[in-house]
Structure formats: structure tokens, C-alpha cells
Design an enzyme around this catalytic site. Structure first.
Site, short mmCIF file in Angstrom:
data_model
loop_
_atom_site.label_atom_id
_atom_site.label_comp_id
_atom_site.label_asym_id
_atom_site.label_seq_id
_atom_site.Cartn_x
_atom_site.Cartn_y
_atom_site.Cartn_z
N HIS A 57 13.10 -2.69 -8.25
CA HIS A 57 13.63 -3.88 -7.59
C HIS A 57 13.51 -3.74 -6.09
O HIS A 57 13.93 -2.74 -5.51
CB HIS A 57 15.10 -4.04 -7.99
CG HIS A 57 15.78 -5.17 -7.31
ND1 HIS A 57 17.01 -5.03 -6.72
CD2 HIS A 57 15.41 -6.46 -7.12
CE1 HIS A 57 17.37 -6.20 -6.19
NE2 HIS A 57 16.41 -7.06 -6.42
N ASP B 93 -7.81 -10.31 -0.61
CA ASP B 93 -9.15 -10.82 -0.85
C ASP B 93 -10.19 -9.73 -0.60
O ASP B 93 -9.86 -8.61 -0.20
CB ASP B 93 -9.41 -12.08 -0.02
CG ASP B 93 -9.36 -11.87 1.49
OD1 ASP B 93 -9.65 -10.75 1.98
OD2 ASP B 93 -9.04 -12.83 2.20
N ARG C 234 -1.35 -12.87 11.01
CA ARG C 234 -2.28 -11.86 10.48
C ARG C 234 -1.80 -10.41 10.70
O ARG C 234 -1.73 -9.63 9.76
CB ARG C 234 -3.65 -12.06 11.11
CG ARG C 234 -4.66 -11.03 10.69
CD ARG C 234 -5.98 -11.25 11.40
NE ARG C 234 -6.88 -10.14 11.16
CZ ARG C 234 -7.86 -9.82 11.98
NH1 ARG C 234 -8.08 -10.52 13.07
NH2 ARG C 234 -8.63 -8.79 11.71
N TYR D 233 -8.47 -15.84 3.50
CA TYR D 233 -7.01 -15.89 3.49
C TYR D 233 -6.41 -15.96 2.09
O TYR D 233 -5.38 -16.59 1.88
CB TYR D 233 -6.49 -17.05 4.37
CG TYR D 233 -6.90 -16.89 5.81
CD1 TYR D 233 -6.25 -15.99 6.64
CD2 TYR D 233 -7.98 -17.62 6.33
CE1 TYR D 233 -6.65 -15.82 7.96
CE2 TYR D 233 -8.38 -17.45 7.64
CZ TYR D 233 -7.72 -16.55 8.45
OH TYR D 233 -8.12 -16.38 9.75
N GLY D 234 -7.01 -15.24 1.17
CA GLY D 234 -6.44 -15.11 -0.17
C GLY D 234 -5.61 -13.84 -0.26
O GLY D 234 -5.87 -12.97 -1.09
N ASN D 235 -4.62 -13.71 0.62
CA ASN D 235 -3.81 -12.50 0.73
C ASN D 235 -2.34 -12.84 0.57
O ASN D 235 -1.82 -13.72 1.27
CB ASN D 235 -4.03 -11.85 2.10
CG ASN D 235 -5.49 -11.55 2.36
OD1 ASN D 235 -6.13 -10.87 1.58
ND2 ASN D 235 -6.02 -12.08 3.44
#
Length: 146
Positions: free
Chosen positions: A22, A30, A112, A134-136
Site C-alpha cells: 500500500h 513510453d 517533465r 507523453y505516454g508516461n
């Protein structure tokens, strides 16, 4: 193979997700992200690969990992903000929003370099084959009720 688990989630990734506690966070990145370098700094010790794009990875992981909404200082789901157009959501983020909102949460946009810093404290880095920029994403693991 296991029933109900996306076959792109490898046995090692399943192990890493189960080993998280937890409040631990995982980062989905990406193809352009410095995943190998970042992965070496995590408790897992190296990045893991997912054979699909970032939103496919997010969808598969959200089937297994609950989101933790209980830390008011840090949003439970974050995405990297575009450098040149910070107020515009990249296509992977737009797709991810639907997945995250379906679970009752939202995505906080993170600058970023702040994203890199936050990702450095992840339990594991998951590198995808995402070619869109920007697939992060960073997710914080929640709890499963008894």
C-alpha cells in the site's frame, strides 16, 4: 497463461505487482523514456517490459492493482505534462483519463522533470512499446478490502 489476466503481463510483472505494498508506486513509460536507467534505481532493480502501448498497460494493470486515494499531498495517478504545450493533453493521456475516471479518480499533470523525480521513487518501472509522445504514468497502489 492464467484466466482473466492479460497475457502481456509477464510472470515477473505479476510478481512485482503482487510484491508492491500500500502506497508503493509504479511507473508506466513510453518507448522514449530512459526506462533502463530509471529501472536500475528502483527496489525491483530493473525495468519490466509490456508488449503494448501505455494505455493498454494501464488498462491491464488497473484490472489487478487498486488505486490509492488516501495521500492528499500526492495525487494517486499522474501523467507527464507536455513540454511545449502544457495545457494540452497528449493522446495517451486522453485515453488514460477514461480508464482512471471509470475507477473514480483523475489524473494530475506533472511537469517533465518533476515527473522524472517522482518516477525515481517508484517500486518498478514498466516500459511499453508506446510510440506516441507523453505516454508516461505513475500510479500509487491502494489496498484491497477484506
Amino acid at each position: 497463461m492464467l484466466k482473466g489476466i492479460d497475457p502481456r503481463i509477464s510472470p515477473e510483472m505479476l510478481h512485482a505487482l503482487a510484491a508492491m505494498g500500500h502506497g508503493d508506486q509504479l511507473t508506466i513509460v513510453d518507448a522514449n523514456y530512459p526506462a533502463h536507467t530509471a529501472g536500475l534505481q528502483t527496489p525491483w532493480g530493473h525495468c519490466l517490459d509490456f508488449a503494448g502501448n501505455s494505455t493498454d498497460a494501464l488498462a491491464a494493470i488497473l484490472q489487478l492493482v487498486p488505486i490509492d486515494p488516501f495521500d492528499s499531498e500526492h495525487p494517486p495517478v499522474r501523467a507527464m505534462q507536455q513540454v511545449d504545450t502544457p495545457d494540452t493533453l497528449a493522446e495517451p493521456v486522453v485515453q488514460a483519463l477514461a480508464l482512471v475516471r471509470a475507477q473514480g479518480h483523475d489524473i494530475a499533470m506533472t511537469e517533465r522533470f518533476a515527473f522524472y523525480k517522482a518516477a525515481a521513487s517508484s517500486f518498478v518501472i514498466i516500459r511499453t512499446q508506446e510510440r506516441r509522445f507523453y505516454g508516461n504514468f505513475i500510479l500509487r497502489k491502494g489496498v484491497i478490502a477484506p
